[in-house]
Design an enzyme around this catalytic site. Structure first.
Site, short mmCIF file in Angstrom:
data_model
loop_
_atom_site.label_atom_id
_atom_site.label_comp_id
_atom_site.label_asym_id
_atom_site.label_seq_id
_atom_site.Cartn_x
_atom_site.Cartn_y
_atom_site.Cartn_z
N CYS A 1 4.36 9.04 0.37
CA CYS A 1 2.85 9.32 0.04
C CYS A 1 2.96 10.47 -1.34
O CYS A 1 3.43 11.44 -1.01
CB CYS A 1 2.49 10.22 1.57
N HIS B 1 8.49 7.19 8.36
CA HIS B 1 9.29 7.28 6.90
C HIS B 1 10.72 7.72 7.20
O HIS B 1 11.23 7.92 8.44
CB HIS B 1 8.25 8.25 6.06
N HIS C 1 4.82 4.73 12.84
CA HIS C 1 4.81 4.73 11.43
C HIS C 1 5.86 5.60 10.72
O HIS C 1 5.43 6.89 10.64
CB HIS C 1 3.66 4.90 10.72
N ARG D 1 0.93 -1.31 -0.15
CA ARG D 1 -0.14 -0.25 0.08
C ARG D 1 0.83 1.28 -0.09
O ARG D 1 0.95 1.85 -0.84
CB ARG D 1 -1.04 -0.23 1.40
N ASP D 2 1.49 1.49 1.20
CA ASP D 2 2.36 2.86 1.06
C ASP D 2 3.48 2.65 0.28
O ASP D 2 3.78 3.64 -0.42
CB ASP D 2 2.78 2.78 2.46
N ASN E 1 8.50 4.35 3.73
CA ASN E 1 8.62 3.83 5.14
C ASN E 1 10.01 3.17 5.48
O ASN E 1 10.82 2.81 4.22
CB ASN E 1 7.84 2.66 5.62
P1 HMG Z 1 -13.39 14.17 -2.63
O1 HMG Z 1 -12.93 14.43 -3.97
O2 HMG Z 1 -13.41 15.25 -1.76
O3 HMG Z 1 -14.74 13.11 -2.50
O4 HMG Z 1 -12.13 13.09 -2.18
P2 HMG Z 1 -16.06 13.17 -2.98
O5 HMG Z 1 -16.71 12.54 -1.99
O6 HMG Z 1 -16.35 14.49 -3.51
O7 HMG Z 1 -15.90 12.56 -4.36
C1 HMG Z 1 -15.38 12.75 -5.69
C2 HMG Z 1 -15.28 11.77 -6.51
O8 HMG Z 1 -14.40 10.67 -6.03
C3 HMG Z 1 -16.54 10.98 -6.77
O9 HMG Z 1 -16.30 10.29 -8.33
C4 HMG Z 1 -16.66 9.82 -5.85
O10 HMG Z 1 -17.42 8.87 -6.29
C5 HMG Z 1 -15.12 9.36 -5.89
P3 HMG Z 1 -16.88 11.13 -9.37
O11 HMG Z 1 -18.53 11.21 -9.24
O12 HMG Z 1 -16.32 12.37 -9.61
O13 HMG Z 1 -16.76 10.18 -10.51
N1 HMG Z 1 -14.88 8.70 -4.49
C6 HMG Z 1 -14.23 7.42 -4.41
N2 HMG Z 1 -14.08 6.64 -5.42
C7 HMG Z 1 -13.43 5.20 -4.90
N3 HMG Z 1 -13.32 5.12 -3.47
C8 HMG Z 1 -13.56 6.18 -2.55
C9 HMG Z 1 -14.42 7.21 -3.02
N4 HMG Z 1 -14.67 8.31 -2.31
C10 HMG Z 1 -14.86 8.99 -3.43
N5 HMG Z 1 -13.29 5.71 -1.31
C11 HMG Z 1 -11.16 11.48 -1.15
C12 HMG Z 1 -12.01 12.76 -0.75
C13 HMG Z 1 -10.93 11.21 0.67
C14 HMG Z 1 -12.13 10.40 -1.54
C15 HMG Z 1 -10.03 11.50 -1.80
O14 HMG Z 1 -9.32 12.61 -1.47
C16 HMG Z 1 -9.05 10.38 -1.73
O15 HMG Z 1 -9.18 9.41 -1.97
N6 HMG Z 1 -7.73 10.62 -0.76
C17 HMG Z 1 -7.02 9.56 -0.70
C18 HMG Z 1 -5.55 10.01 -0.55
C19 HMG Z 1 -4.46 8.84 -0.27
O16 HMG Z 1 -4.87 7.72 -0.53
N7 HMG Z 1 -3.52 9.31 0.03
C20 HMG Z 1 -2.30 8.29 0.34
C21 HMG Z 1 -2.77 7.36 1.73
S1 HMG Z 1 -2.44 8.44 3.24
C22 HMG Z 1 -0.72 8.01 3.56
O17 HMG Z 1 0.01 7.67 2.67
C23 HMG Z 1 -0.28 8.56 5.15
C24 HMG Z 1 -0.10 7.35 5.67
O18 HMG Z 1 0.76 6.24 5.21
C25 HMG Z 1 0.58 7.44 7.14
C26 HMG Z 1 1.70 8.41 7.10
O19 HMG Z 1 2.77 8.21 6.43
O20 HMG Z 1 1.72 9.48 7.55
C27 HMG Z 1 -1.44 6.62 6.03
MG MG Z 2 3.01 6.36 5.29
#
Ligand code: HMG
Ligand code: MG
Length: 298
Positions: free
Chosen positions: A242, A210, A208, A16-17, A251
């Protein structure tokens, strides 16, 4: 969640990450083979995908297919990121063993990452957590940018601690505190753990790190030796980063961290040669070399 031989638990982040920030799309079958190989290494938990918007993170768009195709090893927990109820619907379809909601200690990072304020994200998680509980799924809560934010700089420990407590209040079973841009030092880690461990039991705590500044192993050893934190996220090969934290590297490499713990009389239960074999499977699909130090030595 058991502790292997009174020792440490390393939670695998590479699928994933690790793979989320690859700008070339990796075939689903390669991810499946990688996860299956990782399942044979002694790991107890693998974060295998993310049910997020494919526009936000294209590399995770095939998570449902990945979960449907992997042969699951008994005893291994296969988890996934879930940002909202739509993500939970997909996670349930995928029969995940555990979900992870994710927010941050920095408002700017949270807006860029999930398009919500911290408060809005917590409200978003409320129905996700109650439905996950109805489905008997354990829930992890990430607090990203708990030490430094790529946009706001240093984050106050009190701010990160507050978000940890709010997530616990909502009902998460475990907190994973993230040094998203890999800038924290052992001093920063001590400052935050001094606060957190007054309220959060060790069994609910994961860290966690990095490794952008090369501090992750030192940070993890500090947390284990000085505080007995025993759950650490890590990514085999050190793959990843990320997409919303520009410049941040992956990580801490799982094999480097496992080696550091074992060399300090810890027990991880991980077979490093098998980690190496799993990395050989995914290597041809990656654009960047592994950052792990141990890989060359195994
Ligand atoms: P948004 O644009 O505010 O969402 O995104 P929305 O509800 O307005 O929907 C917009 C569109 O996205 C719509 O589609 C929804 O259907 C679709 P459209 O009508 O435009 O075709 N949608 C989805 N599709 C699939 N799965 C879903 C979903 N939700 C809405 N779940 C949202 C808000 C949270 C969805 C978006 O910003 C997003 O997906 N962000 C994820 C970002 C991400 O994954 N970042 C990396 C992971 S975090 C990380 O790495 C940190 C971590 O490792 C810890 C650390 O290191 O600190 C965990
Ligand atoms: Mg991370």
């Amino acid at each position: 969640m058991g502790v292997v031989g009174g020792g440490l638990e390393l939670i695998e982040m590479a699928p994933r990450d690790g793979l989320q920030s690859q700008n070339s799309l990796i075939p689903t079958r390669a991810k499946v083979a990688f996860i299956e190989a990782l399942s044979e290494t002694g790991l107890l938990e693998i974060e295998a995908g993310a049910f997020v918007s494919p526009k936000a993170v294209p590399a995770m768009a095939d998570s449902l297919a990945v979960f449907q195709k992997i042969k699951r090893k008994k005893g291994v927990v296969y988890s996934a990121l879930v940002p909202n109820e739509r993500g939970l619907d997909d996670a349930l379809k995928a029969r995940v063993d555990k979900i992870a909601v994710f927010t941050a200690a920095s408002e700017t990072f949270n807006q860029k990452n999930i398009n919500a304020t911290i408060q809005e994200s917590l409200e978003r998680f409320r129905p996700v957590i109650s439905r996950a509980k109805l489905n008997h799924l354990p829930i992890r809560g990430y607090v990203s940018t708990a030490f430094f934010c790529p946009y706001e700089g240093k984050i106050k420990s009190e701010a990160a601690f507050k978000v940890c407590l709010e997530l616990l209040e909502l009902g998460v079973d475990e907190i994973s505190i993230g040094d998203t841009i890999g800038r924290a030092s052992p001093t920063d880690v001590r400052r935050l753990l001094d606060l957190c461990l007054k309220k959060i039991p060790l069994k609910k705590m994961a860290l966690h790190f990095h490794d952008t500044y090369g501090m992750a192993v030192a940070n993890a050893l500090t947390a284990w030796e000085d505080y007995r934190v025993f759950r650490f996220d890590a990514s085999s090969g050190g793959i990843g980063g990320c997409p919303y934290a520009p410049g941040a590297s992956g990580n801490v490499s799982l094999e480097d961290l496992a080696f550091a713990f074992e060399a300090s009389d810890g027990k991880t239960g991980i077979n490093l040669k098998k980690i190496n074999a799993a990395l050989n499977q995914i290597a041809p699909y990656l654009k960047t070399p592994f950052s792990s130090k141990l890989r060359k030595l195994l």
